[in-house]
Design a protein around this motif. Structure first.
Motif, PDB file in Angstrom:
ATOM      1  N   ALA A 142       0.898  -0.968  -0.076  1.00 36.19           N
ATOM      2  CA  ALA A 142       0.243   0.312   0.315  1.00 36.19           C
ATOM      3  C   ALA A 142       0.878   0.865  -0.508  1.00 36.19           C
ATOM      4  O   ALA A 142       1.244   2.468  -0.306  1.00 36.19           O
ATOM      5  CB  ALA A 142      -1.067  -0.189   1.616  1.00 36.19           C
ATOM      6  N   PHE A 143       2.155   1.471   0.414  1.00 35.09           N
ATOM      7  CA  PHE A 143       2.739   2.518   0.656  1.00 35.09           C
ATOM      8  C   PHE A 143       3.370   2.247  -0.939  1.00 35.09           C
ATOM      9  O   PHE A 143       3.395   3.999  -0.933  1.00 35.09           O
ATOM     10  CB  PHE A 143       4.225   2.227   1.513  1.00 35.09           C
ATOM     11  CG  PHE A 143       4.578   3.288   1.943  1.00 35.09           C
ATOM     12  CD1 PHE A 143       6.640   3.323   1.670  1.00 35.09           C
ATOM     13  CD2 PHE A 143       4.438   4.600   2.603  1.00 35.09           C
ATOM     14  CE1 PHE A 143       7.029   3.860   1.611  1.00 35.09           C
ATOM     15  CE2 PHE A 143       5.843   5.900   3.034  1.00 35.09           C
ATOM     16  CZ  PHE A 143       7.024   5.253   3.068  1.00 35.09           C
ATOM     17  N   ILE A 144       3.796   1.372  -0.778  1.00 35.55           N
ATOM     18  CA  ILE A 144       4.347   1.976  -2.738  1.00 35.55           C
ATOM     19  C   ILE A 144       3.588   2.481  -3.081  1.00 35.55           C
ATOM     20  O   ILE A 144       3.749   3.253  -4.168  1.00 35.55           O
ATOM     21  CB  ILE A 144       5.337   0.191  -2.971  1.00 35.55           C
ATOM     22  CG1 ILE A 144       6.225   0.798  -1.966  1.00 35.55           C
ATOM     23  CG2 ILE A 144       5.812   0.022  -4.490  1.00 35.55           C
ATOM     24  CD1 ILE A 144       6.625  -0.718  -3.032  1.00 35.55           C
ATOM     25  N   THR A 145       2.146   1.225  -3.395  1.00 35.04           N
ATOM     26  CA  THR A 145       0.795   2.404  -4.487  1.00 35.04           C
ATOM     27  C   THR A 145       0.864   3.802  -4.418  1.00 35.04           C
ATOM     28  O   THR A 145       0.838   4.132  -5.211  1.00 35.04           O
ATOM     29  CB  THR A 145       0.174   1.324  -4.238  1.00 35.04           C
ATOM     30  OG1 THR A 145       0.542  -0.577  -4.714  1.00 35.04           O
ATOM     31  CG2 THR A 145      -1.177   1.232  -5.496  1.00 35.04           C
ATOM     32  N   TYR A 146       1.316   3.498  -2.874  1.00 33.13           N
ATOM     33  CA  TYR A 146       0.370   5.875  -2.594  1.00 33.13           C
ATOM     34  C   TYR A 146       1.434   6.257  -2.939  1.00 33.13           C
ATOM     35  O   TYR A 146       0.980   7.193  -3.051  1.00 33.13           O
ATOM     36  CB  TYR A 146       0.454   5.453  -0.886  1.00 33.13           C
ATOM     37  CG  TYR A 146       0.913   6.807  -0.037  1.00 33.13           C
ATOM     38  CD1 TYR A 146       1.398   7.821  -0.371  1.00 33.13           C
ATOM     39  CD2 TYR A 146      -0.866   7.779  -0.383  1.00 33.13           C
ATOM     40  CE1 TYR A 146       2.024   9.046   0.202  1.00 33.13           C
ATOM     41  CE2 TYR A 146      -0.402   8.954  -0.581  1.00 33.13           C
ATOM     42  CZ  TYR A 146       1.311   9.756  -0.459  1.00 33.13           C
ATOM     43  OH  TYR A 146       0.705  10.578   0.722  1.00 33.13           O
ATOM     44  N   VAL A 147       2.537   6.101  -3.278  1.00 34.47           N
ATOM     45  CA  VAL A 147       3.403   6.825  -3.499  1.00 34.47           C
ATOM     46  C   VAL A 147       3.453   7.033  -5.204  1.00 34.47           C
ATOM     47  O   VAL A 147       3.155   8.223  -5.856  1.00 34.47           O
ATOM     48  CB  VAL A 147       4.731   5.845  -3.261  1.00 34.47           C
ATOM     49  CG1 VAL A 147       6.226   6.894  -3.927  1.00 34.47           C
ATOM     50  CG2 VAL A 147       5.169   6.411  -1.971  1.00 34.47           C
ATOM     51  N   LEU A 148       3.146   5.748  -5.797  1.00 36.52           N
ATOM     52  CA  LEU A 148       2.899   5.802  -7.087  1.00 36.52           C
ATOM     53  C   LEU A 148       1.796   6.376  -7.442  1.00 36.52           C
ATOM     54  O   LEU A 148       1.700   6.951  -8.177  1.00 36.52           O
ATOM     55  CB  LEU A 148       2.877   4.545  -8.248  1.00 36.52           C
ATOM     56  CG  LEU A 148       4.042   3.827  -7.410  1.00 36.52           C
ATOM     57  CD1 LEU A 148       4.054   2.264  -8.096  1.00 36.52           C
ATOM     58  CD2 LEU A 148       5.301   3.908  -8.434  1.00 36.52           C
ATOM     59  N   VAL A 149       0.369   6.559  -7.440  1.00 33.83           N
ATOM     60  CA  VAL A 149      -0.299   6.914  -7.281  1.00 33.83           C
ATOM     61  C   VAL A 149      -1.055   8.513  -7.448  1.00 33.83           C
ATOM     62  O   VAL A 149      -1.124   9.156  -7.661  1.00 33.83           O
ATOM     63  CB  VAL A 149      -1.870   6.298  -6.549  1.00 33.83           C
ATOM     64  CG1 VAL A 149      -2.853   6.890  -6.288  1.00 33.83           C
ATOM     65  CG2 VAL A 149      -2.422   5.008  -6.744  1.00 33.83           C
ATOM     66  N   ALA A 150       0.902   8.939  -6.352  1.00 30.39           N
ATOM     67  CA  ALA A 150       0.462  10.048  -5.649  1.00 30.39           C
ATOM     68  C   ALA A 150       1.270  10.899  -6.888  1.00 30.39           C
ATOM     69  O   ALA A 150       1.193  12.382  -7.752  1.00 30.39           O
ATOM     70  CB  ALA A 150       1.346  10.539  -4.503  1.00 30.39           C
ATOM     71  N   GLY A 151       2.044  10.472  -7.293  1.00 32.39           N
ATOM     72  CA  GLY A 151       2.324  10.437  -8.483  1.00 32.39           C
ATOM     73  C   GLY A 151       2.069  10.686  -9.408  1.00 32.39           C
ATOM     74  O   GLY A 151       2.003  11.776 -10.881  1.00 32.39           O
ATOM     75  N   LEU A 152       1.458   9.738 -10.161  1.00 30.34           N
ATOM     76  CA  LEU A 152       0.252   9.941 -11.321  1.00 30.34           C
ATOM     77  C   LEU A 152      -1.092  11.175 -11.223  1.00 30.34           C
ATOM     78  O   LEU A 152      -0.762  11.690 -11.671  1.00 30.34           O
ATOM     79  CB  LEU A 152      -1.133   8.839 -10.779  1.00 30.34           C
ATOM     80  CG  LEU A 152      -1.693   8.416 -12.325  1.00 30.34           C
ATOM     81  CD1 LEU A 152      -0.717   8.032 -13.001  1.00 30.34           C
ATOM     82  CD2 LEU A 152      -2.623   7.134 -11.574  1.00 30.34           C
ATOM     83  N   ALA A 153      -1.531  11.439  -9.551  1.00 28.38           N
ATOM     84  CA  ALA A 153      -1.690  12.704  -9.764  1.00 28.38           C
ATOM     85  C   ALA A 153      -1.557  13.901  -9.726  1.00 28.38           C
ATOM     86  O   ALA A 153      -0.981  14.372 -10.694  1.00 28.38           O
ATOM     87  CB  ALA A 153      -2.740  12.345  -8.305  1.00 28.38           C
TER      88      ALA A 153
END
Lengths: 256, 239
Positions: free
Chosen positions: B88-99
């Motif tokens: 979840a932490f890694i996905t959060y960083v990636l989704v933040a990058g996407l946003a």
């Protein structure tokens, strides 16, 4: 050197028989080309023996999976190979590149629905992955993006992270080479994606769908190979998710 | 012959180096204990994710034990694990990058900034919980890794909120984030209640006494801090 070809093919067959310690010693002492045609054990092994023995030389962890008895003097005796130019093994053997195995593994990657057997990953072979990485960089170059550094960097970090995760999740551990090898082989569909990026732009809906499909394909085959090689049951989707994140990064590099 | 000597020496050096790394990694990171937290399978992850967004129907929150040691997460949906928080932490960083990318505010530096700030807040939160547990002198079997796992569960809600914010705009973000905040609050209360409060209180019997009240407040504080962090770490990504 008309003798050379004949000597060359003879060398192939004669040096790779089993219990050959005496044979190697006689080779080392014999400078004579004609004398080298003498075949100490008197039998002609099939082409398969060359393949297996060469695999033996290339990885210490290999334990004779392919139905040929090994003898440990083999690994020592190859050090006495380079006594002279005439007695050096052919280049492909010495580098440990075996096209047959590479092709088998490529076929396994290309068909993620077919269950893989766990023994194909026993020899860690990095030439196939290197070829696929270079192919990815080349197709990206064709599309006008010079991203070689990013490709190598992301694959290195991804390999480290997957190695740590797999060691924690599986009962038996894995080595770095095995992880790098599997991840590199499963990069092949990504090469197809970046190849298609040369022909048409991937920025629309069709491109997004294609990228998602390719990412799913890559991560499914990677997780299939990992779960079969490490005997982890019920964890295929769990391994597929981090692989999908990694290949998603590659897809982002390709699309944008 | 000299080259063969060199090859042998080189390989022995490499294996020595690897031995040193292997021996020392055990001192820094308790690999054996970490393996327990990663012994998960797909069914467990599915059920746990369902629990994180909808904890209201689940009845039995007690972790099952087997001869004095907790059962592996594979076999008990209540046991904490580290796979979900890490992913979840890694996905959060990636989704933040996407946003950030969809708002044209993306750069690789900002990705690193997001990752390091989220990690820093996580460490601060775990240290604060450890400190307060020490001050209240609670006799609990919560280890540090357990606390990291529990603090990492809120990233799931954050990701769901962010994705709905990207798809449905600000209203979608607020609605989904509000729901995830409530559910993580309930989840934390129900899980921590059994670990921090005394046994009698955990079964619902009202036990008077300052000590138990203090523990109750502590549990509620830990649970209330989660939604705060969830909002703090995501609101600047949705404009």
């Amino acid at each position: 050197m008309s003798n050379f070809e004949q000597f060359h093919s003879d060398f192939y067959q004669s040096s790779y028989t089993i219990d050959n310690q005496e044979g190697y010693n006689s080779y080392g002492s014999n400078e004579n080309l004609c004398g080298s045609r003498k075949n100490p054990t008197g039998e002609r092994p099939q082409a398969g023996a060359f393949v297996t023995s060469e695999m033996l030389l290339s990885s210490q962890s290999y334990t004779g999976q392919i139905l040929q008895p090994i003898c440990s003097p083999d690994t020592l005796s190859h050090l006495s190979y380079t006594n002279g130019f005439d007695e050096e093994p052919p280049l492909l053997e010495e580098l440990g590149i075996n096209f047959d195995h590479i092709w088998q593994k490529t076929l396994t990657v290309l068909n993620p629905m077919k269950p893989a057997d766990g023994s194909i990953m026993n020899e860690t072979d990095l030439t196939g992955p290197m070829v696929f990485c270079l192919a990815l960089g080349a197709t990206l170059l064709l599309a006008g993006k010079v991203h070689f550094g990013y490709v190598y960097g992301m694959s290195a970090i991804g390999c480290l992270a997957m190695h740590a995760l797999l060691n924690l999740m599986s009962v038996t551990g894995v080595s770095h080479g095995c992880v790098a090898s599997v991840l590199g082989y499963c990069l092949l569909p990504m090469v197809i994606l970046s190849g298609s990026a040369v022909v048409f732009s991937l920025q629309g809906i069709l491109g997004t769908l294609l990228a998602l499909f390719i990412v799913g394909w890559c991560s499914l085959s990677a997780s299939k190979i990992f779960t079969s090689a490490l005997a982890m049951e019920g964890q295929q989707l769990l391994i597929a998710y981090p692989c999908a994140l990694l290949y998603g990064l590659f897809a982002l590099l390709t699309v944008f | 012959p000299v080259s063969s000597l060199a090859v042998a020496y080189g390989t022995s050096l490499a294996s020595q180096g690897r031995d040193i790394v292997d021996r020392n990694i055990d001192r820094l990171v308790p690999v054996g204990r970490l393996k327990y937290y990663f012994a998960v399978d797909t069914v467990y992850v599915g059920r746990k994710l369902g629990l994180l967004v909808f904890p209201f129907m689940h009845q039995d929150w007690q972790v099952r034990y087997q001869q004095d040691a907790p059962v592996a997460p594979r076999f008990d949906v209540n046991a904490p694990d580290l796979y979900i928080p890490v992913m979840a932490f890694i996905t959060y960083v990636l989704v933040a990058g996407l946003a950030l990318g969809t708002q044209n505010r993306f750069s690789p530096d900002s990705l690193g900034l997001q990752a390091s700030s989220a990690l820093a807040w996580l460490i601060v939160e775990v240290l604060a919980i450890l400190l307060s547990l020490y001050l209240v002198t609670v006799n609990t079997d919560l280890t540090t890794i357990d606390l990291i796992a529990f603090s990492g569960y809120k990233y799931v809600g954050m990701i769901v909120g962010l994705v709905s914010g990207l798809l449905f705009g600000k209203t979608g973000y607020y609605v989904v984030l509000g729901w995830c905040c409530i559910s993580i609050f309930v989840f934390m209360i129900k899980t921590l209640r059994l670990k921090i409060l005394s046994e009698a209180a955990a079964e619902g019997v009202l036990v008077r006494g300052a000590k138990n009240q203090l523990r109750m407040y502590l549990t509620m504080a830990i649970a209330a801090v989660q939604p705060l962090f969830m909002y703090w770490l995501t609101y600047h990504l949705i404009r």
